[in-house]
Design a protein around this motif. Structure first.
Motif, PDB file in Angstrom:
ATOM      1  N   GLY A 293      18.064  27.962  11.451  1.00 15.37           N
ATOM      2  CA  GLY A 293      17.540  26.862  10.644  1.00 15.37           C
ATOM      3  C   GLY A 293      16.697  27.424   9.517  1.00 15.37           C
ATOM      4  N   SER A 294      16.432  26.577   8.515  1.00 17.00           N
ATOM      5  CA  SER A 294      15.656  27.120   7.401  1.00 17.00           C
ATOM      6  C   SER A 294      14.192  27.288   7.797  1.00 17.00           C
ATOM      7  N   MET A 295      13.778  26.620   8.888  1.00 16.90           N
ATOM      8  CA  MET A 295      12.376  26.753   9.307  1.00 16.90           C
ATOM      9  C   MET A 295      12.067  28.196   9.704  1.00 16.90           C
ATOM     10  N   GLU A 296      13.014  28.839  10.391  1.00 14.05           N
ATOM     11  CA  GLU A 296      12.766  30.239  10.746  1.00 14.05           C
ATOM     12  C   GLU A 296      12.650  31.074   9.467  1.00 14.05           C
ATOM     13  N   CYS A 318       3.039  17.695   1.355  1.00 17.82           N
ATOM     14  CA  CYS A 318       3.974  18.797   1.590  1.00 17.82           C
ATOM     15  C   CYS A 318       4.604  18.670   2.981  1.00 17.82           C
ATOM     16  N   TYR A 319       5.779  19.273   3.142  1.00 18.53           N
ATOM     17  CA  TYR A 319       6.475  19.269   4.436  1.00 18.53           C
ATOM     18  C   TYR A 319       5.523  19.775   5.521  1.00 18.53           C
ATOM     19  N   SER A 320       5.348  18.958   6.552  1.00 19.81           N
ATOM     20  CA  SER A 320       4.320  19.268   7.559  1.00 19.81           C
ATOM     21  C   SER A 320       4.644  20.544   8.340  1.00 19.81           C
ATOM     22  N   THR A 367       7.829  24.982  -3.041  1.00 22.33           N
ATOM     23  CA  THR A 367       8.145  23.616  -3.445  1.00 22.33           C
ATOM     24  C   THR A 367       9.480  23.154  -2.867  1.00 22.33           C
ATOM     25  N   ILE A 368       9.592  21.846  -2.718  1.00 27.02           N
ATOM     26  CA  ILE A 368      10.845  21.236  -2.244  1.00 27.02           C
ATOM     27  C   ILE A 368      11.400  20.447  -3.429  1.00 27.02           C
ATOM     28  N   PRO A 369      12.408  20.987  -4.103  1.00 30.39           N
ATOM     29  CA  PRO A 369      12.779  20.402  -5.394  1.00 30.39           C
ATOM     30  C   PRO A 369      13.604  19.122  -5.325  1.00 30.39           C
ATOM     31  N   SER A 372      12.269  15.413  -1.691  1.00 27.47           N
ATOM     32  CA  SER A 372      11.202  16.077  -0.939  1.00 27.47           C
ATOM     33  C   SER A 372      10.850  15.356   0.366  1.00 27.47           C
ATOM     34  N   ASN A 373      10.515  16.168   1.337  1.00 31.14           N
ATOM     35  CA  ASN A 373       9.938  15.664   2.567  1.00 31.14           C
ATOM     36  C   ASN A 373       8.434  15.892   2.446  1.00 31.14           C
ATOM     37  N   PRO A 374       7.591  14.875   2.268  1.00 33.11           N
ATOM     38  CA  PRO A 374       7.825  13.486   2.623  1.00 33.11           C
ATOM     39  C   PRO A 374       8.074  12.532   1.457  1.00 33.11           C
ATOM     40  N   GLU A 400      11.833  28.261  -2.935  1.00 34.39           N
ATOM     41  CA  GLU A 400      12.555  26.996  -3.155  1.00 34.39           C
ATOM     42  C   GLU A 400      13.158  26.544  -1.830  1.00 34.39           C
ATOM     43  N   ASP A 401      12.542  25.540  -1.234  1.00 33.39           N
ATOM     44  CA  ASP A 401      12.993  25.046   0.075  1.00 33.39           C
ATOM     45  C   ASP A 401      13.845  23.801  -0.197  1.00 33.39           C
ATOM     46  N   ASP A 402      15.159  23.924   0.012  1.00 33.84           N
ATOM     47  CA  ASP A 402      16.033  22.854  -0.495  1.00 33.84           C
ATOM     48  C   ASP A 402      16.997  22.300   0.569  1.00 33.84           C
ATOM     49  N   PRO A 403      16.457  21.810   1.697  1.00 37.07           N
ATOM     50  CA  PRO A 403      17.387  21.338   2.744  1.00 37.07           C
ATOM     51  C   PRO A 403      18.106  20.048   2.378  1.00 37.07           C
ATOM     52  N   TYR A 404      17.647  19.372   1.306  1.00 40.63           N
ATOM     53  CA  TYR A 404      18.273  18.092   0.943  1.00 40.63           C
ATOM     54  C   TYR A 404      19.184  18.235  -0.270  1.00 40.63           C
ATOM     55  N   TYR A 405      19.545  19.473  -0.590  1.00 42.49           N
ATOM     56  CA  TYR A 405      20.382  19.708  -1.771  1.00 42.49           C
ATOM     57  C   TYR A 405      21.666  18.882  -1.714  1.00 42.49           C
ATOM     58  N   ASP A 429      18.265  27.542   2.248  1.00 42.66           N
ATOM     59  CA  ASP A 429      19.244  26.478   2.455  1.00 42.66           C
ATOM     60  C   ASP A 429      19.324  26.161   3.932  1.00 42.66           C
ATOM     61  N   SER A 430      19.724  24.926   4.203  1.00 39.18           N
ATOM     62  CA  SER A 430      19.805  24.509   5.600  1.00 39.18           C
ATOM     63  C   SER A 430      21.115  23.783   5.850  1.00 39.18           C
ATOM     64  N   MET A 431      21.714  24.060   6.996  1.00 39.20           N
ATOM     65  CA  MET A 431      22.914  23.330   7.389  1.00 39.20           C
ATOM     66  C   MET A 431      22.545  22.135   8.287  1.00 39.20           C
ATOM     67  N   SER A 432      21.240  21.943   8.496  1.00 37.71           N
ATOM     68  CA  SER A 432      20.801  20.923   9.458  1.00 37.71           C
ATOM     69  C   SER A 432      21.200  19.510   9.068  1.00 37.71           C
ATOM     70  N   LYS A 433      21.243  19.231   7.777  1.00 39.48           N
ATOM     71  CA  LYS A 433      21.546  17.853   7.379  1.00 39.48           C
ATOM     72  C   LYS A 433      23.030  17.659   7.113  1.00 39.48           C
ATOM     73  N   VAL A 434      23.786  18.760   7.106  1.00 34.50           N
ATOM     74  CA  VAL A 434      25.216  18.613   6.775  1.00 34.50           C
ATOM     75  C   VAL A 434      26.169  19.009   7.903  1.00 34.50           C
ATOM     76  N   MET A 439      22.634  23.141  15.714  1.00 36.32           N
ATOM     77  CA  MET A 439      23.231  24.484  15.627  1.00 36.32           C
ATOM     78  C   MET A 439      22.219  25.491  15.102  1.00 36.32           C
ATOM     79  N   ARG A 440      21.157  25.000  14.466  1.00 34.09           N
ATOM     80  CA  ARG A 440      20.088  25.824  13.917  1.00 34.09           C
ATOM     81  C   ARG A 440      20.648  26.877  12.954  1.00 34.09           C
ATOM     82  N   LEU A 441      21.243  26.416  11.906  1.00 39.23           N
ATOM     83  CA  LEU A 441      21.758  27.351  10.905  1.00 39.23           C
ATOM     84  C   LEU A 441      21.149  27.072   9.535  1.00 39.23           C
TER      85      LEU A 441
END
Ligand SMILES: Cc1ncc(COP(=O)(O)O)c(C=O)c1O
Length: 633
Positions: A293-296, A318-320, A367-369, A372-374, A400-405, A429-434, A439-441
């Motif tokens: 996941g992108s958190m790691e 900012c993202y908590s 930044t979350i471009p 953004s969460n939240p 650049e934290d962009d999980p919602y790209y 990048d995160s695969m969590s939303k797609v 799967m934590r990727l």
């Protein structure tokens, strides 16, 4: 017209190619028709020169005629064409089974462009190898004068030759002349821990084994024997009813240790994604590491640049998850205000230009471009450019934290990675939303010197992201290709956009207008003046009634969240946990997203990802009642 001669070659004349002049789509259809038409003859010799010249001549002419707009349109068409190119390649390879493949990379671009093309070609080559018993005997790189970075695949079978135009990608040459990259002193950015990190001998050896020929006999590996594991194979059914298969060989790999940056083929796919969606100007300067996941990745990136006590500039709110990490790590978190366009450049400038001499200057901003969460806010292009310029001026890295790209409802703005000319961007990048959150990727894209240290860190913590998850994702990408992934993410974005619209409607219907007596309003404004200014309120006088909006919010163009400011309520934590919960409606109090959690905040975060339209309607009706009661009207 078509003409066969003694050597059974077919001459493809200009006349037949005329439809190509109309559009790239037609060009593609035409090529496919052409292949369809002649495959039965099993003898092909396309007059490549004519095809080549005609296509380029046509595109050049269009550009000349219609200028920039035409060129953008051409690029869009080309992109559609490109998104299907692997499919075509697979189709051709499986049908013609060529036994020699030559990849040519004619390019007038810079060396970097050329290398990018080469990298892409190597990916294609791996596909070629899978599809036929091809031995790649030559990889020839050459330049021509076309104003495109393009490459072509020339496939020759014993008696046939197909020339298939695979890619033609336009790039302005000027961009590359004016923005010469600067080379950063990356050692300056490293934390003490990161500076100390060295490769793990065992992990490096795993990488070495992964690259060694299959005939190598190894007594070195500490990997377990996968034949003893209880799992043999797996079939995973996709939502469209088709399957992906992990046969025993794939399963065995999926159960084994991997090199730390990730499964090589999946890394190639993620590189393709970066190239496709961000076209980094100089991709060679970056590398990728797959993370749990992108958190790691975020945790590792923060530890890469920060020593406890170091300052980092972050969006506020900012993202908590990031705030909690940074707080625990002991970072000095410096909040930069945000607005409907994300991080506020003026506030950022103000903070940096007045930085106290006694404090160590920050090395990075986070930044979350997009979406953004939240706050749900997305940066427009102007803002991105300004933030990049500020980062340049103060020599900051941009995280650049962009999980919602992929959850954007409007045309994506260029990412920081795509505009990075200095190599100062670390992108997550995160695969969590797609693909799946479980799967934590995720993957980090970072300039190589930083990436290397991040990999060393990963070597001695999680070692690598789950092999099983990586294998499942790989099989999915192999099935879908980039075009399938594209379609999937477009479907996802549409879903979230629809959810957003429904939620905005429910909020507007149940939280926006409340009848109020003028005296009450004045009393209210006076008593709350320390928190709210009159501009916070939208007053409407309708038929002698005064209406007051109970909330304000910006409608998001990406992501899963709406950030609501509740007017007249100072502490939403109490409101939510005491009042709203009792009425069976739950929202997230805004305090979780601020550095100073001891203060009270008038915000709530609304997520529209999971609820049905009925739940939105009922939930917001309930919350509207809570607000009305609280505001005592
Ligand atoms: C802004 C932001 N960054 C990172 C993450 C973590 O995502 P992942 O599931 O990829 O670890 C989230 C999760 O919601 C997020 O909102």
């Amino acid at each position: 017209m078509v003409k066969t001669n003694k050597t059974q070659s077919i001459l493809y004349s200009l006349d037949e190619l005329r439809p190509i002049r109309s559009s790239v789509d037609q060009c593609r259809t035409h090529l496919m028709k052409f292949i369809e038409q002649y495959k039965s003859m099993n003898v092909l010799d396309v007059e490549t020169r004519l095809l080549n010249r005609c296509v380029y001549k046509n595109w050049n002419a269009r550009r000349a005629e219609l200028g920039i707009q035409a060129s953008r349109r051409t690029v869009r068409l080309l992109e559609q064409f490109l998104s299907k190119r692997e499919q075509h390649l697979e189709q051709i390879l499986s049908e013609f089974k060529p036994d020699h493949v030559e990849i040519r990379l004619p390019s007038r671009g810079t060396l970097n462009q050329l290398l990018n093309s080469l990298e892409e070609s190597l990916l294609l080559l791996s596909k070629v190898k899978r599809f036929s018993k091809v031995t790649v005997d030559r990889l020839r790189v050459e330049c021509n004068r076309a104003n495109y970075v393009h490459y072509n695949i020339l496939m020759m079978s014993l008696c046939s030759r197909i020339y298939f135009l695979v890619v033609a990608l336009e790039k302005s040459q000027k961009e590359f002349c004016f923005n010469m990259p600067v080379y950063l002193d990356y050692a300056r950015f490293l934390s003490k821990a990161a500076t100390r990190r060295q490769p793990s001998a065992i992990r490096e050896a795993t990488q070495l084994f992964a690259r060694s020929p299959p005939t190598t006999i190894s007594f070195a590996s500490g990997s377990p024997n996968t034949s003893l594991f209880p799992f043999k194979e797996a079939t995973i059914t996709l939502i469209d009813g088709t399957n992906i298969q992990l046969d025993p060989s794939a399963m065995s790999k999926a159960l084994q240790y991997l090199p730390t940056p990730g499964q090589a083929d999946l890394l190639d796919w993620f590189k393709k994604l970066q190239n496709r969606y961000h076209s980094p100007r100089d991709f060679k300067r970056y590398d990728l590491c797959i993370t749990n996941g992108s958190m790691e990745g975020l945790g590792k990136v923060f530890e890469l640049v920060l020593n406890p006590g170091d300052s980092i500039l972050v969006d506020s709110p900012c993202y908590s998850g990031s705030l909690d990490f940074l707080r625990g790590f002991g970072a000095d978190i410096v909040s930069i205000d945000t607005d409907s366009n994300g991080m506020n450049d003026k506030h950022l400038n103000e903070i940096l230009s007045n930085w106290p001499e006694t404090k160590t200057f920050p090395k990075a901003l986070y930044t979350i471009p997009n979406g953004s969460n939240p706050t749900g806010a997305s940066m427009n292009f102007e803002r991105r450019k300004t933030i990049y310029e500020i980062a340049k001026k103060y020599d900051l890295l941009i995280i650049e934290d962009d999980p919602y790209y992929f959850l954007q409802f409007t045309k994506p703005e260029p990412s920081f990675l795509s505009m990075d000319i200095d190599g100062r961007v670390i992108r997550l990048d995160s695969m969590s939303k797609v693909l799946s959150a479980g799967m934590r990727l995720g993957f980090v894209t970072a300039p190589v010197p930083l990436w290397q240290k991040l990999v060393y860190h990963q070597q001695v913590t999680s070692m690598h992201a789950s092999s099983l998850s990586q294998m499942v994702a790989l099989k999915l990408f192999e099935k879908w290709n980039l075009s399938g992934f594209d379609e999937h993410t477009q479907r996802i974005a549409k879903f979230y956009e629809n959810q957003k619209t429904l939620m905005v409607d429910a909020i507007s219907k149940h939280l926006k207008e409340k009848k109020i007596q003028l005296e009450v309003l004045n009393l209210f404004l006076n008593s709350q003046s320390s928190i709210f200014s009159k501009e916070d309120f939208e007053l409407k006088v309708i038929k002698n009634n005064t209406y007051l909006d109970m909330v304000t919010f910006n409608e998001p163009t990406a992501g899963m969240f709406i950030w609501i400011k509740i007017l007249g309520i100072q502490d939403t934590r109490k409101l939510i946990y005491e009042k709203a919960l009792a009425k069976e409606v739950l929202l997230l109090p805004g305090s979780a997203f601020f550095v100073d959690q001891s203060k009270s905040y008038p915000f709530v975060r609304v997520s529209y990802s999971l609820c049905t339209p009925e739940q939105m309607e009922t939930g917001m009706t309930r919350f509207g009642k809570v607000l009305r009661e609280e505001l005592a009207c």
